[in-house]
Design an enzyme around this catalytic site. Structure first.
Site, PDB file in Angstrom:
ATOM      1  N   HIS A 184       0.830  -1.217   0.000  1.00  0.00           N
ATOM      2  CA  HIS A 184       0.000   0.000   0.000  1.00  0.00           C
ATOM      3  C   HIS A 184       0.861   1.262   0.000  1.00  0.00           C
ATOM      4  CE1 HIS A 184      -3.695  -2.341   1.000  1.00  0.00           C
ATOM      5  NE2 HIS A 184      -2.829  -3.084   1.672  1.00  0.00           N
ATOM      6  N   SER A 314      15.199  19.618 -16.103  1.00  0.00           N
ATOM      7  CA  SER A 314      14.300  20.764 -16.067  1.00  0.00           C
ATOM      8  C   SER A 314      14.886  21.927 -16.846  1.00  0.00           C
ATOM      9  CB  SER A 314      14.055  21.201 -14.619  1.00  0.00           C
ATOM     10  OG  SER A 314      13.309  22.400 -14.562  1.00  0.00           O
ATOM     11  N   LYS A 320      18.400  19.493 -11.613  1.00  0.00           N
ATOM     12  CA  LYS A 320      17.367  18.467 -11.491  1.00  0.00           C
ATOM     13  C   LYS A 320      17.604  17.367 -12.528  1.00  0.00           C
ATOM     14  CE  LYS A 320      12.361  18.205 -10.764  1.00  0.00           C
ATOM     15  NZ  LYS A 320      11.998  17.065 -11.591  1.00  0.00           N
ATOM     16  N   GLU A 327      10.120   6.578 -17.230  1.00  0.00           N
ATOM     17  CA  GLU A 327       8.955   7.335 -17.694  1.00  0.00           C
ATOM     18  C   GLU A 327       8.606   6.958 -19.131  1.00  0.00           C
ATOM     19  OE1 GLU A 327       9.575  11.357 -14.941  1.00  0.00           O
ATOM     20  OE2 GLU A 327      10.106  11.401 -17.072  1.00  0.00           O
TER      21      GLU A 327
END
Length: 467
Positions: A184, A314, A320, A327
């Site tokens: 969970h 970014s 970043k 992805e």
């Protein structure tokens, strides 16, 4: 446009202007004009299979004494050029065309006839010679089966094996590294990296097996059923001989369909394979998301691993770095799942003796195979092979994991364990310190009972199961 850029071609519907340098004829040109829909073309693997089917047909008809050797040899040579990709620009018809794929079949017939005529020094007819003993209704389903079988055999299955091998190699390297398990998305009992990655590897191995099972039916070819499954205008041995030729040429054990009526009227084998591709996509989505979560941070996330830094993450936030490969893999999985929905709907369009969504079945099925093959390779090489483990972060989380108290259930009981876990969490203290205060167990006993590495092996710890 100047007249010199066109020539006049004829078919059963009359005359038509065709580009002067085109290898195709009137029927292909009609389809180009009738279906200016998407700009999407039939996939390279499909055109390859179509060429191979035409070569197999010509050689089989020659063996059966139905086609002159000179014509047959010229057709085979021309069809092999099509299969090799030498004339892909001559296949301009949109994916969204006549549902039987007749336009693509005639496109191949016309191109091959043109090439074969030049080679043989005599007229080769697209229907009478190139399409001898065939119908679009059995050629196109055969090309779907053959192209999918080849794409899986040559691209997808090797890529999945390589992905599973890479995962298993990392699992072995990290077998002794213990981390917090999660259910969970919440802290749970510890596992090792080897166990976690072993689960991923088994998913991919299962996917391989599922695809192999579906390919048993994909390797059955409808060629020989002709228009409606009766085999009209084809020699009784034609389908078997063509399947033998293709087996030798492609290195795959192919055979005629045991029931042409089933294989022309339905696309159940393609639907089955697409479903297994979807299952592989679901597995890849799970693995990709696990990698994203484990890599999250580097300060406010889990930060259990660091994926290879591949590009700036970014345009506005310097420094970043994002998990770009997982992805991309997740997006591929979404595409494949969508493709399966299309193939499923298309598979329902078998009206009486013919399915009438064959081109879209071919396009989506082959795209899914290609996407999964490329993604499996990239995911293995650019994410899984190179991630590093942040061991200090893992140990810190394990030391503060209140769920480790589960290991004391058999000794102190569930209720007392719950009190210890809540106290440790509320006070932000190591579980072992709180357990030492709230129980009669010694530090030595607790260290043994709460050893995370020992807990990954399962089983009862320290006494009876009562309480």
């Amino acid at each position: 446009m100047a007249d010199g850029k066109f020539r006049i071609e004829k078919d059963s519907m009359g005359e038509l202007r065709v580009p002067a340098d085109a290898l195709y004829g009137a029927q292909t040109q009609r389809a180009v004009e009738n279906f200016p829909i998407s700009g999407l073309r039939m996939p390279r693997e499909f055109i390859r299979a179509l060429g191979l089917v035409k070569a197999a047909a010509a050689d089989s008809n020659r063996e059966l004494g139905l086609l002159d050797k000179a014509l047959a040899d010229a057709i085979v040579a021309a069809a092999e050029e099509v299969a090799a990709g030498k004339h892909d620009a001559q296949f301009p018809i949109d994916v969204f065309q006549t549902g039987s794929g007749t336009s693509s079949n005639m496109n191949a017939n016309e191109v091959i006839a043109h090439l074969a005529s030049a080679r043989a020094g005599q007229a080769v007819h697209p229907n009478d010679h190139v399409n001898m003993g065939q119908s679009s209704n059995d050629v196109i389903p055969t090309a779907i089966h053959l192209s999918a079988a080849l794409a899986c055999q040559e691209r997808l299955l090797p890529a999945l094996r390589s992905l599973a091998d890479t995962i298993e190699k990392r699992a072995a390297e990290l077998a002794g590294v213990t981390k917090t398990g999660r259910t969970h998305l919440m802290d749970a009992m510890p596992v090792t990296f080897g166990q976690e990655l072993g689960g991923w590897a088994q998913q991919i191995r299962n996917g391989e097996a599922r695809i192999e099972a579906a390919l048993q039916r994909i390797r059955r070819l409808p060629l020989g059923g002709t228009a409606v499954g009766t085999g009209i205008n084809a020699h009784p041995e034609f389908g078997a001989r063509a399947a033998q030729w293709l087996s030798r040429r492609c290195g795959i054990a192919l055979e005629p369909s045991p029931n042409y009526f089933e294989s022309l009227s339905s696309q159940d084998a393609a639907v089955e394979l697409s479903g297994q591709l979807k299952t592989v996509a679901v597995s890849i989505m799970k693995i990709a998301n696990d990698l994203r979560w484990m890599n999250s941070g580097p300060l406010a996330g889990l930060a259990e691993i660091s994926l290879p830094a591949l590009q700036p993450g970014s345009s506005i936030m310097p420094g970043k770095v994002n998990p770009v490969i997982p992805e991309a893999a997740a997006m591929v999985a979404a595409q494949v799942i969508g493709n399966d929905a299309t193939v499923t709907v298309a598979g329902q369009s078998g009206n009486f003796q013919l399915n009438v969504m064959l081109p879209v079945v071919a396009y989506n099925l082959l795209q899914s195979i290609e996407l999964l093959a490329s993604t499996a390779t990239v995911l293995a090489e650019k994410s899984i092979a190179g991630f590093s483990v942040n061991r200090d972060r893992l140990q810190d989380a394990l030391a503060r994991n209140p769920i480790l108290v589960t290991a004391l259930n058999a000794v102190i009981g569930y209720e007392q364990g719950a009190k210890i876990a809540k106290t440790a969490y509320q006070q932000g203290r190591p579980l072992i310190d709180v357990a030492e205060e709230m129980t009669d167990l010694s530090r030595e006993e607790l260290e043994k009972l709460l050893d995370p590495a020992e807990l990954t092996e399962g089983g009862l710890r320290g006494g009876s199961a009562g309480g």
